[in-house]
Design a protein around this motif. Structure first.
Motif, mmCIF file in Angstrom:
data_model
loop_
_atom_site.group_PDB
_atom_site.id
_atom_site.type_symbol
_atom_site.label_atom_id
_atom_site.label_comp_id
_atom_site.label_asym_id
_atom_site.label_seq_id
_atom_site.Cartn_x
_atom_site.Cartn_y
_atom_site.Cartn_z
ATOM 1 N N ALA A 49 48.910 52.461 31.867
ATOM 2 C CA ALA A 49 48.255 52.081 30.618
ATOM 3 C C ALA A 49 48.946 52.714 29.421
ATOM 4 C CB ALA A 49 46.783 52.487 30.666
ATOM 5 N N VAL A 105 41.308 38.524 37.274
ATOM 6 C CA VAL A 105 40.292 38.808 36.257
ATOM 7 C C VAL A 105 39.380 37.601 36.054
ATOM 8 C CG1 VAL A 105 39.900 39.460 33.852
ATOM 9 C CG2 VAL A 105 41.778 40.508 35.125
ATOM 10 N N GLY A 142 36.989 48.562 25.327
ATOM 11 C CA GLY A 142 36.429 47.221 25.271
ATOM 12 C C GLY A 142 34.996 47.210 24.777
ATOM 13 N N GLY A 152 36.047 45.312 30.483
ATOM 14 C CA GLY A 152 35.458 44.773 29.263
ATOM 15 C C GLY A 152 34.430 43.688 29.492
ATOM 16 N N PRO A 177 44.146 44.219 26.658
ATOM 17 C CA PRO A 177 43.617 43.802 27.964
ATOM 18 C C PRO A 177 44.163 42.444 28.390
ATOM 19 C CG PRO A 177 41.980 43.417 26.260
ATOM 20 C CD PRO A 177 43.130 44.124 25.591
ATOM 21 N N THR A 178 44.299 42.259 29.694
ATOM 22 C CA THR A 178 44.606 40.946 30.262
ATOM 23 C C THR A 178 43.301 40.320 30.727
ATOM 24 O OG1 THR A 178 46.834 41.543 30.973
ATOM 25 C CG2 THR A 178 45.773 39.729 32.141
ATOM 26 N N THR A 179 43.013 39.125 30.231
ATOM 27 C CA THR A 179 41.740 38.473 30.571
ATOM 28 C C THR A 179 41.925 37.138 31.272
ATOM 29 O OG1 THR A 179 41.680 37.440 28.372
ATOM 30 C CG2 THR A 179 40.553 39.560 28.627
ATOM 31 N N ALA A 210 46.364 46.634 32.487
ATOM 32 C CA ALA A 210 45.827 45.685 31.508
ATOM 33 C C ALA A 210 44.750 44.804 32.138
ATOM 34 C CB ALA A 210 46.949 44.830 30.936
ATOM 35 N N GLU A 211 44.932 44.419 33.398
ATOM 36 C CA GLU A 211 43.902 43.636 34.092
ATOM 37 C C GLU A 211 42.641 44.462 34.305
ATOM 38 O OE1 GLU A 211 46.251 40.433 36.884
ATOM 39 O OE2 GLU A 211 46.311 42.552 37.490
ATOM 40 N N LYS A 253 41.603 46.837 32.425
ATOM 41 C CA LYS A 253 40.915 46.912 31.132
ATOM 42 C C LYS A 253 40.188 45.603 30.844
ATOM 43 C CE LYS A 253 41.462 48.262 26.315
ATOM 44 N NZ LYS A 253 42.347 48.911 25.317
ATOM 45 N N GLY A 254 40.818 44.482 31.192
ATOM 46 C CA GLY A 254 40.157 43.200 31.007
ATOM 47 C C GLY A 254 38.901 43.079 31.838
ATOM 48 N N ALA A 262 39.504 52.561 29.371
ATOM 49 C CA ALA A 262 39.589 51.101 29.420
ATOM 50 C C ALA A 262 38.258 50.468 29.046
ATOM 51 C CB ALA A 262 40.024 50.649 30.815
#
Length: 469
Positions: free
Chosen positions: A105, A268, A393, A374, A261-263, A367-368, A370-371, A389
């Motif tokens: 991260a 995800v 979010g 969130g 973030p990756t959403t 990043a995933e 964190k997505g 993370a």
């Protein structure tokens, strides 16, 4: 009676061995008892005075500062190019490189910020293993596999001089106070110094500082090159650092708050669909994380207690508060990884909760993760970077804490100490039951509080990159 002839002696021994052969399971038991009763106490007895010596100024002066001083003459200084052509990354763990998702991260957040002003920058990374170098290459980095055993400041000096970095980020994380290893902390800092002596600007990204730093590191901090910029990631750590050494430092928030973030990845999106389904049925969806490093050198009994108690409390809370649980690993380092605890918890909960428990299997990017965090209503975690993370979010967090790392993070958001629990409390008595219920009951108010504080925290996070972006 056997004669003295060698063949007769061998024959007699063979016959005896056949009658006294120990079954494999008994051999394993004997080895375990030997290790626990004799070898482990002996190793501990030997290790304790060695570790105590390594924390002293005498050790740092002789075995770190001495070799570092000699290596300075091998550094070639040059003028920094603007915009930067080459960025060097020093991870907090050069052996695994990104085994801890927190390191990933911080790296990804750093690259995102730095490439905004240095779009064509080449990235090098110091590594200590073939595995780490492979991961670095897969990330598009040039590995400098010079963090060798035995460690050599001269090897590091030659490598960084040859790479000719313009800027450098050092992932200070939680290793620079010497809690885990004084030699490792010293080598991280003195490597940063050698990089600065090439002419590069060096940012030591926001790190934490515990209440009992290694005494031998104080003078080392003060001798660092002026181009090494120190960032401390919370007020509690900052106050401790200022009391420990006269070296200037800047108060920041963790650099991972800058991670995007990756959403929209497959993993995800699958979690998002599950969350939406659970909410449609009137459930509150909460993330949960636990890991075996909550106790230093954890015993099998301690880990089993963490698993058993957590599983019981999560099952009871799901029924009483209409909860669904997302089990989120945030570290994939084998025996140190989170699935040591989360996998058996998930297996125990699935027959009881059915679709109200979802274990994130496989490996997700930082990043995933964190997505995914969130998407939730709240997160209970023992990993600080999963907390970051979630908070990044806007999601409230409660924490099972170790090494005194969370208090400063929570301070950025004004979150109370009652949202932190020691692992000893988790496995002893019934405190964890009330801890979980109290967190769930206060989620709406906590969400408002986190959202109000988040813009200022992100501003503090951006300050990590003052000289490199």
């Amino acid at each position: 009676m056997s004669s003295g002839h060698p063949s007769a002696i061998r024959s007699g021994c063979t016959r005896t061995a056949r009658h006294t052969r120990v079954p494999p399971e008994q051999q394993d038991l004997m080895k375990t008892l030997l290790s626990r009763l004799i070898l482990s106490p002996l190793k501990k007895k030997i290790r304790q005075p060695v570790e105590a010596f390594r924390r002293t100024p005498s050790y740092v002066d002789r075995f770190e500062l001495g070799p570092w001083s000699k290596a300075q003459g091998l550094v070639r200084e040059r003028s920094r190019t603007r915009p930067a052509k080459r960025l060097l990354i020093l991870p907090s763990d050069p052996i695994t490189f990104q085994g801890a998702k927190g390191d990933e991260a911080m790296m990804e957040a750093s690259l995102r910020v730095i490439r905004q002003t240095n779009p064509g920058v080449e990235v090098g990374a110091i590594t200590a293993s073939d595995q780490a170098s492979t991961i670095a290459r897969a990330s598009g980095f040039k590995p400098l596999q010079n963090w060798n055993r035995p460690f050599s400041y001269e090897s590091i000096a030659r490598a960084v001089s040859a790479f000719e970095p313009d800027i450098c980020v050092v992932l200070g994380a939680d290793v620079l106070d010497g809690y885990y290893s004084t030699p490792h902390a010293a080598r991280m800092l003195l490597t940063a110094d050698l990089v600065a002596r090439t002419g590069a600007d060096v940012e030591v990204l926001g790190f934490s500082f515990n209440s009992t730093p290694s005494p031998g590191l104080a003078r080392l901090f003060e001798r660092l090159h002026p181009r090494v910029h120190l960032n401390v990631r919370d007020r509690v750590s900052y106050d401790r650092f200022v009391a420990f050494t006269s070296r200037p430092a800047q108060l920041v928030a963790d650099s991972a708050f800058m991670l995007a973030p990756t959403t929209d990845s497959t993993g995800v999106l699958r979690i998002a669909e599950w969350v939406a389904t659970r909410r449609a049925e009137g459930r509150t969806v909460v993330g949960f994380n636990l890991h075996p490093m909550l106790f230093r050198n954890a015993t099998r009994e301690q880990i089993s207690a963490l698993i058993e108690r957590s599983g019981r409390v999560l099952a009871d809370a799901a029924a009483e508060r209409r909860l669904s649980w997302l089990l989120i690993p945030h570290d994939y380092r084998g025996s140190l990884g989170d699935d040591v605890c989360l996998a058996p918890i998930g297996q125990a909960l699935k027959p009881k909760l059915g679709d109200d428990v979802f274990h994130m299997t496989g490996e997700f990017t930082a990043a995933e993760l964190k997505g995914a965090a969130g998407l939730l209503d709240g997160v209970i975690t023992a990993r600080m970077h999963l907390a970051i993370a979630a908070l990044g979010g806007g999601v409230p967090v409660a924490a099972v804490v170790y090494q005194d790392k969370f208090r400063g993070l929570f301070g950025h958001f004004g979150l109370p100490d009652t949202l932190m629990m020691a692992p000893e409390e988790l496995i002893g008595g019934n405190a964890f039951d009330g801890f979980v219920r109290d967190f769930i009951d206060h989620l709406p108010d906590l969400r408002v509080q986190v959202a109000a504080a988040l813009p200022a925290v992100k501003d503090l996070s951006a300050k990590n990159f003052g000289t490199v972006a």
